[in-house]
Enzyme design. Structure first.
Site, PDB file in Angstrom:
ATOM      1  N   ASP A 179      -3.598  -0.045  -7.866  1.00 21.28           N
ATOM      2  CA  ASP A 179      -4.247  -0.347  -6.570  1.00 21.28           C
ATOM      3  C   ASP A 179      -5.079  -1.620  -6.697  1.00 21.28           C
ATOM      4  OD1 ASP A 179      -3.788   2.431  -6.950  1.00 21.28           O
ATOM      5  OD2 ASP A 179      -5.234   2.966  -5.414  1.00 21.28           O
ATOM      6  N   ASP A 200       0.914  -0.384  -6.353  1.00 20.31           N
ATOM      7  CA  ASP A 200       0.296   0.741  -5.634  1.00 20.31           C
ATOM      8  C   ASP A 200      -0.344   0.159  -4.385  1.00 20.31           C
ATOM      9  OD1 ASP A 200      -1.058   3.226  -4.928  1.00 20.31           O
ATOM     10  OD2 ASP A 200      -0.722   3.853  -6.983  1.00 20.31           O
ATOM     11  N   ASP A 201      -1.320   0.881  -3.811  1.00 19.19           N
ATOM     12  CA  ASP A 201      -1.903   0.419  -2.547  1.00 19.19           C
ATOM     13  C   ASP A 201      -2.489  -0.981  -2.672  1.00 19.19           C
ATOM     14  OD1 ASP A 201      -1.400   2.888  -1.223  1.00 19.19           O
ATOM     15  OD2 ASP A 201      -3.154   3.744  -2.209  1.00 19.19           O
ATOM     16  N   HIS A 222       2.297  -0.475  -2.290  1.00 16.13           N
ATOM     17  CA  HIS A 222       2.444   0.667  -1.392  1.00 16.13           C
ATOM     18  C   HIS A 222       1.877   0.405  -0.006  1.00 16.13           C
ATOM     19  CE1 HIS A 222       2.792   3.676  -5.013  1.00 16.13           C
ATOM     20  NE2 HIS A 222       3.732   2.756  -4.993  1.00 16.13           N
ATOM     21  N   ARG A 255      -0.598   2.723   6.734  1.00 19.32           N
ATOM     22  CA  ARG A 255      -0.598   4.168   6.445  1.00 19.32           C
ATOM     23  C   ARG A 255      -1.984   4.788   6.587  1.00 19.32           C
ATOM     24  NH1 ARG A 255       1.502   6.882   0.788  1.00 19.32           N
ATOM     25  NH2 ARG A 255       0.422   5.109  -0.146  1.00 19.32           N
ATOM     26  N   LYS A 257      -3.342   8.618   5.308  1.00 14.74           N
ATOM     27  CA  LYS A 257      -2.977   9.920   4.765  1.00 14.74           C
ATOM     28  C   LYS A 257      -4.233  10.761   4.549  1.00 14.74           C
ATOM     29  CE  LYS A 257      -2.448   7.970   0.130  1.00 14.74           C
ATOM     30  NZ  LYS A 257      -1.634   7.738  -1.051  1.00 14.74           N
TER      31      LYS A 257
END
Ligand SMILES: *[C@@H]1O[C@H](CO)[C@@H](O)[C@H](O)[C@H]1NC(C)=O
Length: 361
Positions: A179, A200-201, A222, A255, A257
């Site tokens: 991330d 990743d993010d 991501h 996104r 979540k």
């Protein structure tokens, strides 16, 4: 009063002449030892030049004097050890962290990468920030992080600009869970004009108030993410803006979540005029069924998503991807307009979309 004032004034002047103001002090930390760090930390201009940080030690720039400038010059590297890090920790108020032309802060992540990210070898986090009071982090070049890059926790009034996170080498060499910006329990944080290549993010906001992510480029990771929200000590996101970002060749575009069975809230979230392309899983995904790194398909309403603006986001996903997935419960007050995601296919199991929002899958 006049007399008292003039005495005070001349006393201050005498002090200024006989004692060099610490504000002028410039101290350089170089070589491969941190033994002079406690002295250097008292300076108001700190230069980190071609430093090799010993294995298992943190370059500890915490509790700096208010107004300190930290400049990274040359190449900063770190010895190898399996440990959780952070490799660098910086805290204080009104702190300026800058990178000199040509500098690089190289985590040499390949020494730790095993394709297992959070599990496997214990990998150090990279840069922990505890910055407040109009602090700035500008123009840093971060390369090959072993694990997560920036931990932005308990920060306020912080601007991070023009930072490059380049972990391209990790794409083929087992980089994972890298991330770029993990934000939690922070207020008034602006991240702008940054470029991120990772696994990743690009940004993950777990909690915080008034977090802005503007004009950034995110490659191959991501995507831009709120969450996962729930199951931590702070589970409220209130005020997030992601505007004019480019998310390219990433698993997801935009996104949110939230964690199944958890409580908390996600409020006042704005995704505006972002461009996505080459997205491999979901163009836009808003889901309340996240648990232990997976989606369960069972959605609960304990982390309601309210006050969501999804406007003028455009772009495309790959042929095997879904354009939009929405799986929420207890959501309200959404505005969804001007979005155009092409390619891929539609997700059939959407549910919980607030009526009248204009959102659809
Ligand atoms: C929906 O959200 C409210 C808070 O806004 C909460 O009190 C309630 O328990 C939630 N409902 C469910 C089914 O989780």
């Amino acid at each position: 009063m006049i007399l008292a004032d003039s005495i005070l004034f001349s006393t201050l002047c005498a002090f200024a002449v006989s004692t060099p103001l610490s504000k002028r002090d410039s101290c350089t930390l170089t070589g491969s030892s941190l033994s002079s760090l406690s002295t250097v930390k008292k300076c108001s201009s700190i230069i980190i030049k071609d430093l090799t940080v010993p294995a298992g030690e943190t370059l500890d720039l915490t509790s700096l004097i208010s107004g300190t400038t930290v400049t990274f010059e040359g190449t900063t590297t770190f010895g190898y050890e399996e440990w959780a890090g952070p490799l660098i920790s910086i805290s204080g108020s009104k702190i300026n962290v800058v990178g000199a032309s040509g500098h690089v802060i190289d985590g040499q992540g390949a020494k730790w990468w095993d394709g297992k990210g959070d599990s496997g070898k214990v990998k150090p986090k990279f840069v922990k920030l505890g910055l407040t009071g109009t602090s700035k982090v500008t123009g840093l070049n971060i390369k090959n992080a072993p694990h997560q890059v920036f931990s932005v926790n308990s920060c306020s009034d912080l601007t991070i600009s023009s930072v490059t996170v380049d972990i391209r080498d990790g794409d083929s060499a087992g980089g994972h869970n890298t991330d770029a910006f993990d934000v939690g329990s922070s207020t008034n944080v602006l991240i702008q004009g940054c470029t991120v290549y990772n696994q990743d993010d690009c940004i993950a906001v777990n909690s915080g108030t008034t977090i802005k992510f503007l004009n950034n480029y995110c490659y191959n990771g991501h995507g831009i993410s709120i969450g996962s929200v729930g199951g931590r000590s702070d589970n409220v996101v209130n005020g997030f803006w992601a505007e004019n970002n480019n998310v390219i060749d990433s698993d997801n575009g935009l996104r949110i979540k939230t964690v199944e069975g958890a409580t908390g809230s996600v409020k006042n979230v704005n995704f505006i005029s972002n461009k996505i392309s080459g997205i491999k899983d979901y163009g836009i995904v808003i889901e309340g069924d996240y648990l232990n790194g997976k989606t369960t398909g069972t959605v609960t309403g304990g982390v309601p998503i309210s006050g969501l603006v999804m406007e003028d986001n455009t772009g495309s996903v790959t042929s095997s991807a879904k354009r939009v997935k929405i799986l929420v419960e207890n959501a309200s007050d959404w505005e969804w307009s001007g979005n155009s995601i092409t390619g891929g296919s539609s997700f059939s199991g959407c549910s919980g979309i607030p009526s009248g929002s204009g959102a659809s899958c």
